[in-house]
Write an enzyme that holds these catalytic residues in place. Structure first.
Site: not given
Ligand code: T46
Length: 139
Positions: A55
Site C-alpha cells: 500500500h
Molecule cells: C506500513 C507498514 C510498514 C491498526 O489498528 N493500527 C495501526 O496502527 C496499524 C498500523 C494497523 N492497524 C490494523 C489495520 C489492520 O486491520 O492492523 C491491521 C493490519 O494492518 P496492515 O495490514 O496495514 O499492516 P501492514 O503490516 O501490512 O502495514 C503496516 C502499516 O499499516 C503501514 O502503514 O507502512 O506496516
C-alpha cells in the site's frame, strides 16, 4: 541522512551512544525524525515467507527501523523501485507520502519498529496499486 534517489524516501543515520555496557540510540520528534511523532507500532513474530505492506499513504510519514533481525522493504515512488534491506537498529528508512511499500524476507526474530506522524486512519491508505499509479504524480 543518506539519499536513495527515490521521491520522499531516504535513510536516517540514527545517533549511537556507544558504551561498554551496551549501546543506546534515541529518537526525537522534529529532530531525529522530521515530523511530530503521533504513533509507534511494531511488527514481530512474522512467519517465514510472509509479506506485509502492499500500500501507499496519502499523507502519512513514517520511519522504519529493524530493531532486531532483518527484512527487505521494496519502495516504489511510481517512477523508480528500490529494495532496502534493514538490519541495523541505528538505521531508519524514512518513507513519506505516496510511496508504495512492500515488506518481505523477514528473518527469524525480526522486529520492525515504525514511527508514524499521525494516528491510524484507514482513509489515508491507498491499497490498490493501479489507484496508486493513477495518483502518484499528484504529490
Ligand atoms: C506500513 C507498514 C510498514 C491498526 O489498528 N493500527 C495501526 O496502527 C496499524 C498500523 C494497523 N492497524 C490494523 C489495520 C489492520 O486491520 O492492523 C491491521 C493490519 O494492518 P496492515 O495490514 O496495514 O499492516 P501492514 O503490516 O501490512 O502495514 C503496516 C502499516 O499499516 C503501514 O502503514 O507502512 O506496516
Amino acid at each position: 541522512m543518506t539519499s536513495i534517489a527515490l521521491k520522499n524516501c531516504w535513510i536516517i543515520d540514527l545517533p549511537v551512544i556507544r558504551d561498554p555496557r551496551g549501546n543506546l540510540t534515541s529518537i526525537e520528534a522534529n529532530n531525529t525524525v522530521p515530523f511530530p511523532i503521533s504513533r509507534t507500532y511494531y511488527l514481530y513474530d512474522v512467519p517465514a515467507g510472509t509479506e506485509r505492506g502492499g500500500h501507499a499513504h496519502k499523507t502519512l510519514q513514517q520511519v522504519l527501523i529493524a530493531l532486531s533481525g532483518s527484512f527487505d522493504v521494496i519502495i516504489n515512488d511510481g517512477q523508480t523501485e528500490k529494495k532496502e534491506t534493514l538490519n541495523r537498529p541505528y538505521c531508519g528508512l524514512y518513507i513519506g507520502p505516496m510511496v508504495w511499500r512492500e515488506l518481505k524476507n523477514f528473518s527469524s526474530g525480526a522486529v520492525c519498529l515504525v514511527i508514524a506522524s499521525k494516528h491510524y486512519a484507514e482513509e489515508d491508505y491507498i491499497r490498490n496499486y493501479n489507484q496508486f499509479r493513477a495518483n502518484d504524480g499528484k504529490n
